[in-house]
Design a protein around this motif. Structure first.
Motif, mmCIF file in Angstrom:
data_model
loop_
_atom_site.group_PDB
_atom_site.id
_atom_site.type_symbol
_atom_site.label_atom_id
_atom_site.label_comp_id
_atom_site.label_asym_id
_atom_site.label_seq_id
_atom_site.Cartn_x
_atom_site.Cartn_y
_atom_site.Cartn_z
ATOM 1 N N ILE A 108 0.846 -1.191 0.000
ATOM 2 C CA ILE A 108 0.000 0.000 0.000
ATOM 3 C C ILE A 108 0.882 1.241 0.000
ATOM 4 N N LYS A 109 0.639 2.136 -0.954
ATOM 5 C CA LYS A 109 1.372 3.398 -0.991
ATOM 6 C C LYS A 109 0.861 4.291 0.140
ATOM 7 N N VAL A 110 1.739 5.140 0.645
ATOM 8 C CA VAL A 110 1.398 6.002 1.771
ATOM 9 C C VAL A 110 0.369 7.065 1.386
ATOM 10 N N SER A 111 0.270 7.402 0.135
ATOM 11 C CA SER A 111 -0.781 8.324 -0.298
ATOM 12 C C SER A 111 -1.201 7.976 -1.719
ATOM 13 N N GLU A 112 -2.384 8.405 -2.051
ATOM 14 C CA GLU A 112 -2.963 8.203 -3.383
ATOM 15 C C GLU A 112 -2.970 6.732 -3.804
ATOM 16 N N ASP A 113 -3.549 5.914 -2.973
ATOM 17 C CA ASP A 113 -3.705 4.501 -3.279
ATOM 18 C C ASP A 113 -5.128 4.099 -2.924
ATOM 19 N N ASN A 114 -5.596 3.018 -3.499
ATOM 20 C CA ASN A 114 -6.891 2.437 -3.163
ATOM 21 C C ASN A 114 -6.656 1.021 -2.667
ATOM 22 N N VAL A 115 -7.265 0.693 -1.546
ATOM 23 C CA VAL A 115 -7.219 -0.662 -1.016
ATOM 24 C C VAL A 115 -8.612 -1.245 -1.235
ATOM 25 N N ILE A 116 -8.655 -2.371 -1.944
ATOM 26 C CA ILE A 116 -9.927 -2.976 -2.335
ATOM 27 C C ILE A 116 -9.983 -4.404 -1.816
ATOM 28 N N LEU A 117 -11.118 -4.782 -1.245
ATOM 29 C CA LEU A 117 -11.368 -6.158 -0.825
ATOM 30 C C LEU A 117 -12.257 -6.790 -1.886
ATOM 31 N N ARG A 118 -11.768 -7.879 -2.499
ATOM 32 C CA ARG A 118 -12.495 -8.559 -3.586
ATOM 33 C C ARG A 118 -12.786 -9.992 -3.173
ATOM 34 N N ASN A 119 -14.034 -10.422 -3.393
ATOM 35 C CA ASN A 119 -14.392 -11.794 -3.022
ATOM 36 C C ASN A 119 -13.975 -12.792 -4.102
ATOM 37 N N GLY A 120 -14.213 -14.060 -3.850
ATOM 38 C CA GLY A 120 -13.820 -15.123 -4.764
ATOM 39 C C GLY A 120 -14.544 -15.106 -6.095
ATOM 40 N N LEU A 121 -15.651 -14.376 -6.183
ATOM 41 C CA LEU A 121 -16.391 -14.253 -7.441
ATOM 42 C C LEU A 121 -15.874 -13.104 -8.294
ATOM 43 N N GLY A 122 -14.850 -12.396 -7.804
ATOM 44 C CA GLY A 122 -14.292 -11.259 -8.532
ATOM 45 C C GLY A 122 -15.048 -9.960 -8.315
ATOM 46 N N GLU A 123 -15.915 -9.934 -7.292
ATOM 47 C CA GLU A 123 -16.696 -8.733 -6.994
ATOM 48 C C GLU A 123 -15.976 -7.908 -5.936
ATOM 49 N N ASP A 124 -15.872 -6.599 -6.172
ATOM 50 C CA ASP A 124 -15.289 -5.710 -5.173
ATOM 51 C C ASP A 124 -16.301 -5.526 -4.059
ATOM 52 N N ILE A 125 -15.926 -5.914 -2.851
ATOM 53 C CA ILE A 125 -16.817 -5.889 -1.696
ATOM 54 C C ILE A 125 -16.738 -4.554 -0.970
ATOM 55 N N ASP A 126 -15.526 -4.027 -0.814
ATOM 56 C CA ASP A 126 -15.330 -2.762 -0.112
ATOM 57 C C ASP A 126 -14.014 -2.161 -0.569
ATOM 58 N N SER A 127 -13.877 -0.847 -0.377
ATOM 59 C CA SER A 127 -12.632 -0.177 -0.733
ATOM 60 C C SER A 127 -12.460 1.076 0.102
ATOM 61 N N VAL A 128 -11.215 1.522 0.175
ATOM 62 C CA VAL A 128 -10.895 2.765 0.873
ATOM 63 C C VAL A 128 -9.788 3.474 0.086
ATOM 64 N N SER A 129 -9.924 4.778 -0.052
ATOM 65 C CA SER A 129 -8.903 5.595 -0.711
ATOM 66 C C SER A 129 -7.934 6.108 0.342
ATOM 67 N N ILE A 130 -6.670 5.785 0.175
ATOM 68 C CA ILE A 130 -5.630 6.196 1.111
ATOM 69 C C ILE A 130 -5.209 7.618 0.774
ATOM 70 N N ASP A 131 -5.241 8.494 1.786
ATOM 71 C CA ASP A 131 -4.943 9.900 1.521
ATOM 72 C C ASP A 131 -3.644 10.398 2.145
ATOM 73 N N GLY A 132 -2.919 9.532 2.847
ATOM 74 C CA GLY A 132 -1.632 9.927 3.408
ATOM 75 C C GLY A 132 -1.688 10.581 4.768
ATOM 76 N N THR A 133 -2.847 10.639 5.411
ATOM 77 C CA THR A 133 -2.939 11.302 6.715
ATOM 78 C C THR A 133 -2.564 10.398 7.880
ATOM 79 N N ALA A 134 -2.600 9.095 7.696
ATOM 80 C CA ALA A 134 -2.333 8.161 8.804
ATOM 81 C C ALA A 134 -0.872 7.736 8.806
ATOM 82 N N VAL A 135 -0.012 8.612 9.268
ATOM 83 C CA VAL A 135 1.414 8.321 9.394
ATOM 84 C C VAL A 135 1.810 8.549 10.846
ATOM 85 N N ASP A 136 3.086 8.431 11.141
ATOM 86 C CA ASP A 136 3.592 8.664 12.498
ATOM 87 C C ASP A 136 2.929 7.752 13.531
#
Length: 164
Positions: A108-136
């Motif tokens: 996962i990149k520290v900023s400007e990345d998307n983390v996606i959870l995909r099920n076994g059927l190839g469907e995206d179940i959930d996602s979050v856009s990483i914005d770089g604020t959660a450091v330190d």
């Protein structure tokens, strides 16, 4: 046919034409900094245990096929109902934890990345856009429907710390 019957059949057709969406698994927290200690917390919001081995996590390092998720103990692929599971780049960091821990090659990149959870059927179940604020030392957490940076709470309900 009477007008009432036609109206009733039309109503039924209308209602059943929509796909109902039910919560299944959701990303509830992401620790992406430092990059060597990354993890994703997944919450099973169902009344059944779910086999996570068929799921994938997509991020900047695996945008098409995703990273596989594997159990640390043979046969322990399940996230129990209404429970958390941690998918970690370094699962040994959680060796004394009471929640279920899995391994994945997260990137996962520290900023400007998307983390996606995909099920076994190839469907995206959930996602979050990483914005770089959660450091330190912070993680990116879903709290009351909004993503915030706060002290990590792996395997537990998220809450904003007073320091943040």
């Amino acid at each position: 046919m009477s007008n009432k019957t036609i109206l009733f059949l039309f109503g039924l057709a209308f209602l059943f034409s929509f796909k109902l969406v039910f919560a299944e698994m959701l990303i509830s927290e992401v620790k992406y900094s430092p990059t060597t200690k990354q993890w994703v917390e997944i919450y099973n919001d169902t009344d059944n245990d779910i086999d996570i081995a068929t799921y994938k996590i997509l991020d900047s390092g695996a945008q098409t096929n995703g990273h596989g998720i594997s159990a640390l103990v043979a046969g322990s692929n399940l996230i129990p109902k209404h429970s958390f599971g941690i998918v970690a780049k370094v699962p040994e960091d959680f060796s004394s934890s009471s929640f279920t821990v899995f391994k994945s090659s997260l990137n996962i990149k520290v900023s400007e990345d998307n983390v996606i959870l995909r099920n076994g059927l190839g469907e995206d179940i959930d996602s979050v856009s990483i914005d770089g604020t959660a450091v330190d030392g912070n993680s990116f957490q879903l709290v009351n429907g909004a993503w915030v940076a706060s002290l990590p709470t792996p395997g537990a309900e998220n809450e904003v710390s007073e320091n943040n």
